[in-house]
Scaffold this motif. Structure first.
Motif, PDB file in Angstrom:
ATOM      1  N   ASP A  27       1.525  10.873  -7.233  1.00 42.34           N
ATOM      2  CA  ASP A  27       0.694   9.784  -7.434  1.00 42.34           C
ATOM      3  C   ASP A  27      -0.424   9.948  -6.803  1.00 42.34           C
ATOM      4  O   ASP A  27      -1.431   9.370  -7.429  1.00 42.34           O
ATOM      5  N   THR A  60       2.866   5.271 -13.484  1.00 46.56           N
ATOM      6  CA  THR A  60       2.932   6.021 -12.311  1.00 46.56           C
ATOM      7  C   THR A  60       4.550   6.242 -11.800  1.00 46.56           C
ATOM      8  O   THR A  60       5.308   5.432 -12.426  1.00 46.56           O
ATOM      9  N   TYR A  61       4.742   7.004 -10.826  1.00 48.71           N
ATOM     10  CA  TYR A  61       6.178   7.301 -10.265  1.00 48.71           C
ATOM     11  C   TYR A  61       6.540   5.979  -9.741  1.00 48.71           C
ATOM     12  O   TYR A  61       7.698   5.264  -9.846  1.00 48.71           O
ATOM     13  N   ARG A  67       8.790  11.093 -15.212  1.00 51.13           N
ATOM     14  CA  ARG A  67       9.534  10.674 -14.221  1.00 51.13           C
ATOM     15  C   ARG A  67      11.100  11.486 -14.562  1.00 51.13           C
ATOM     16  O   ARG A  67      11.559  11.347 -15.670  1.00 51.13           O
ATOM     17  N   THR A  77       2.310  -2.394  -2.607  1.00 54.86           N
ATOM     18  CA  THR A  77       2.157  -1.180  -3.350  1.00 54.86           C
ATOM     19  C   THR A  77       0.615  -1.214  -4.074  1.00 54.86           C
ATOM     20  O   THR A  77       0.213  -2.305  -4.272  1.00 54.86           O
ATOM     21  N   LYS A 126       0.096  -0.045  -6.985  1.00 52.99           N
ATOM     22  CA  LYS A 126       0.289   0.470  -8.552  1.00 52.99           C
ATOM     23  C   LYS A 126       0.405  -1.029  -9.507  1.00 52.99           C
ATOM     24  O   LYS A 126       0.085  -0.981 -10.589  1.00 52.99           O
ATOM     25  N   GLU A 156       7.535  11.860  -5.360  1.00 59.02           N
ATOM     26  CA  GLU A 156       6.730  10.900  -6.405  1.00 59.02           C
ATOM     27  C   GLU A 156       5.460  10.238  -5.711  1.00 59.02           C
ATOM     28  O   GLU A 156       4.332  10.168  -6.596  1.00 59.02           O
ATOM     29  N   ASN A 157       5.575   9.800  -4.569  1.00 58.11           N
ATOM     30  CA  ASN A 157       4.393   9.380  -3.832  1.00 58.11           C
ATOM     31  C   ASN A 157       3.170  10.463  -3.822  1.00 58.11           C
ATOM     32  O   ASN A 157       1.898  10.098  -4.031  1.00 58.11           O
TER      33      ASN A 157
END
Length: 696
Positions: free
Chosen positions: A49, A104-105, A300, A90, A92, A45-46
């Motif tokens: 992103d 975002t994830y 997701r 983070t 995000k 997921e990173n």
């Protein structure tokens, strides 16, 4: 199962202390990183992103020795590396309001921090435009030298644009978590499963996964492909050729085809309850043993057991029993309507109008399946006789009963018609109010396996599956009920193929109800007793009928002991078995194992009494096993006292055996070989009987 002892009350209150920071971080790590596959999910997921179009994963020993993921994303600035593995760092989020529209994830900033507390973590990253890459190692969230573990700064090194994260010796400092994991091969299978699902949802991203030391990858997908092509590559041609593609949205009326969706897009912009869905699902030609369900909400990967059950139910009348479909569902929901912050690993999300959306998706699938099913054509050929003339004749002795409406034994005797029997059965069932969730599946007497992670229950379920006898299973699954031979001796006749079997329906029922109780453990429906009878009075009725001369206790003491035992364990009984006993000792509800089937409540006192001496309360597995055995014994059909075929209870019991018990046996029973010894006996074979008749 041993009841926990009440904690001793301290004379003085103990002081409240702040937990050590290292302990706090390890607790958090245990919530986020459950196994190598969960760590990989966070890292993938990173990568996504970061805008990666290529993701390469290298694994050793199922990810426990080595788990490396390399991407070509935007990379990480050198200035951000010192706090990269700290908790709640983070890019995000900046304010709480950002959480309401997160797209975002990742957003919590806990993944790398958690990994650094249970593994050796190192990062090589390069931002486009930098002259070199930077390498950093982390321990317990702090940037350190990998050899001395002293605090250190990032070091310059060679590297490509993007980020490479290496995890070594996962769970090296938590041996209990390490020992609880399965084999390395199974952990590797879980890793491949995670990558497979993300690869299908992200066909524009190239994924590669291989074991360390090998050159050939176990999974490889190209970029710039489409979802159907990726499904064909990863799940095979058999699924891909049977896929149905459908799109729908909140703005699209039910009677409008998905190709017209573009006309409705403009009306969705400002509505927070707006959504759209993209579906790929298999038609009636594809059948698998286990359902494959890929659910993505706002890109997701999440789980939704309720949605999975609802979509699987669409195929109930389309696929044969035991067959399951493949379903890929991508839901795009306005971020304002989604709460992503409800699970440590983001495995679950909550969103508005979940039931309505699920219903719309299920309806759309059903309409597509029905339309395609009606248009299906079948090829067939006529098997000719050896002379090449007319089709081969099937002789009477080889004909097999295939219709449930064929004549049964009851039709040969002067008894009331079936409509009256149904009415009598309904009257008998009204002795107690059955309270179950009002879903379509339960109305159809569907019995679904509950989710349970107790090792004892998992072990008991596995034992049932392992003990299944293949030949007897086929006989019972495909049997046709012929009739009850002797209701007092619990004997019935069934036919399978050209063979006739005499079965003890009580023995089959006892094993069936044991398995139904185990199958629904922790999620059993209830029969509400109104007014609730007194537990003590029921026990007195049962104990009074017993011979207690050999006991050191008198009958009153026996009642006291059993009543105290059951009341003290009433929390466990209601949670696991839906047996509700009030604090003042009244039985408010009993388990309902099979909808439409009512046990004989005259046997309730005996059932409650046996829970005292017959259940092993000292061991968890033995407790669950012996309790379910007693519950199954309570549920078996009770031969009516009257032998008059016109008696209402007599007719109701026969109807319940034929129309509820035997269909449930066909559908749910996994019979053990022991039933063949004396409870299922072949008594005739049609071809052999014809040979006898020919000699007469």
């Amino acid at each position: 199962m041993i009841a926990p002892q009440a904690p001793q009350v301290a004379a003085e209150p103990k002081p409240i202390r702040r937990l050590n920071e290292n302990l706090i971080n390890k607790i958090a790590a245990g919530e986020i990183i459950l196994r190598p596959a969960s760590a990989l999910k966070e890292l993938i997921e990173n990568c996504l992103d970061a805008g990666a179009t290529s993701i390469r994963v290298t694994v050793k020993d199922g990810g426990l020795k080595l788990l490396q993921i390399q991407d070509n994303g935007c990379g990480i600035r050198k200035s951000d590396l010192p706090i990269l593995a700290e908790r709640f760092t983070t890019s995000k989020l900046s304010t709480f309001s950002d959480l309401k529209k997160i797209a975002t994830y990742g957003f919590r900033g806990e993944a790398l921090a958690s990994i650094s507390h249970v593994a050796h973590l190192s990062v090589i990253t390069k931002v486009k435009g930098d002259t070199c890459a930077w390498k950093a190692a982390f321990s317990d969230g702090v940037l350190v030298d990998p050899k001395t573990l002293d605090k250190a700064e990032p070091k310059a090194c060679a590297g490509n644009d993007g980020t490479t994260i290496t995890i070594e010796d996962l769970f090296y400092n938590t041996p209990t978590r390490l020992s609880a994991l399965r084999s390395t091969s199974e952990e590797y299978s879980r890793i491949l499963d995670v990558i497979t699902k993300y690869a299908i949802h992200n066909p524009k991203v190239a994924f590669v996964c291989k074991k360390s030391g090998t050159s050939a990858p176990d999974l490889s997908t190209p970029s710039s492909s489409e979802i159907p092509a990726t499904i064909r590559l990863l799940y095979g041609h058999s699924i891909a050729k049977e896929l149905i593609h459908h799109e729908l949205s909140s703005a699209l009326p039910k009677n409008v085809e998905s190709e017209s969706m573009d006309e409705y897009e403009d009306s969705r912009d400002e509505d927070p309850s707006s959504w759209n869905a993209e579906l790929y699902f298999t038609n009636a030609n594809y059948q698998a043993k286990k359902m494959v369900f890929l659910l993505f909400i706002n890109h997701r990967l999440v789980d939704s057991p309720r949605m999975k059950k609802a979509l699987e139910a669409v195929y109930t009348n389309i696929l044969p029993k035991g067959a399951s479909p493949f379903v890929y569902l991508s839901l795009q929901i306005d971020p304002r309507a989604v709460d992503v912050n409800v699970h440590p690993t983001k495995r679950e999300v909550h969103f508005l109008n979940e039931e309505a959306i699920t219903e719309r998706v299920a309806d759309a699938m059903q309409q597509n399946l029905v339309q395609q099913n009606h248009s299906r054509t079948f090829e067939y050929q006529v098997v000719a006789s050896s002379s090449g003339g007319d089709p081969k004749k099937i002789y009477s002795q080889h004909k097999v009963r295939t219709s449930m409406t064929d004549r049964t034994l009851d039709s040969m005797f002067p008894v009331v018609n079936q409509a009256n029997q149904v009415a009598q059965s309904s009257a008998a069932a009204s002795r107690a109010e059955q309270t179950t969730p009002t879903t379509t599946l339960e109305k159809a007497r569907e019995v679904h396996e509950s989710q349970c992670f107790l090792t004892s229950v998992v072990s008991l379920r596995a034992r049932v599956v392992k003990g299944k006898h293949r030949q007897l299973s086929e006989i019972l699954e495909k049997n046709t009920f012929v009739g009850i031979v002797d209701i007092h001796r619990c004997l019935s006749l069934i036919q399978h193929s050209t063979k006739l079997y005499l079965v003890n329906h009580d023995a089959l029922a006892e094993e069936l109800f044991y398995q139904l109780g185990l199958r629904q453990f922790g999620d059993i429906s209830r029969i509400k007793l109104d007014p609730p009878p007194s537990l003590r009075e029921l026990l007195e009725i049962a104990v009074e009928a017993e011979n207690t001369e050999s006991s050191a206790l008198d009958k009153g003491q026996i009642v006291d002991r059993i009543a105290t035992l059951l009341v003290s364990r009433r929390d466990m009984l209601v949670d696991y078995f839906s047996l509700t006993i009030s604090a003042d000792g009244h039985v408010e509800s009993i388990p309902l194992l099979l909808r439409g089937y009512t046990p004989n409540l005259d046997n309730l006192p005996g059932f409650l009494m046996r829970l005292g001496p017959q259940v092993d309360w000292t061991s968890e597995a033995e407790c669950f096993d012996t309790f379910l055995r007693e519950l199954a014994y309570f549920y078996i059909p009770t031969p009516p006292v009257s032998e008059d075929p016109e008696n209402e209870k007599y007719k109701a019991e026969r109807w319940q055996i034929e129309h509820i018990l035997f269909p449930a046996i066909r559908r749910y029973l996994l019979p053990a070989k022991s039933l063949l010894d004396r409870d299922v006996v072949q008594i005739a074979n049609l071809p052999d009987l014809y040979k006898v008749f020919e000699r007469c």
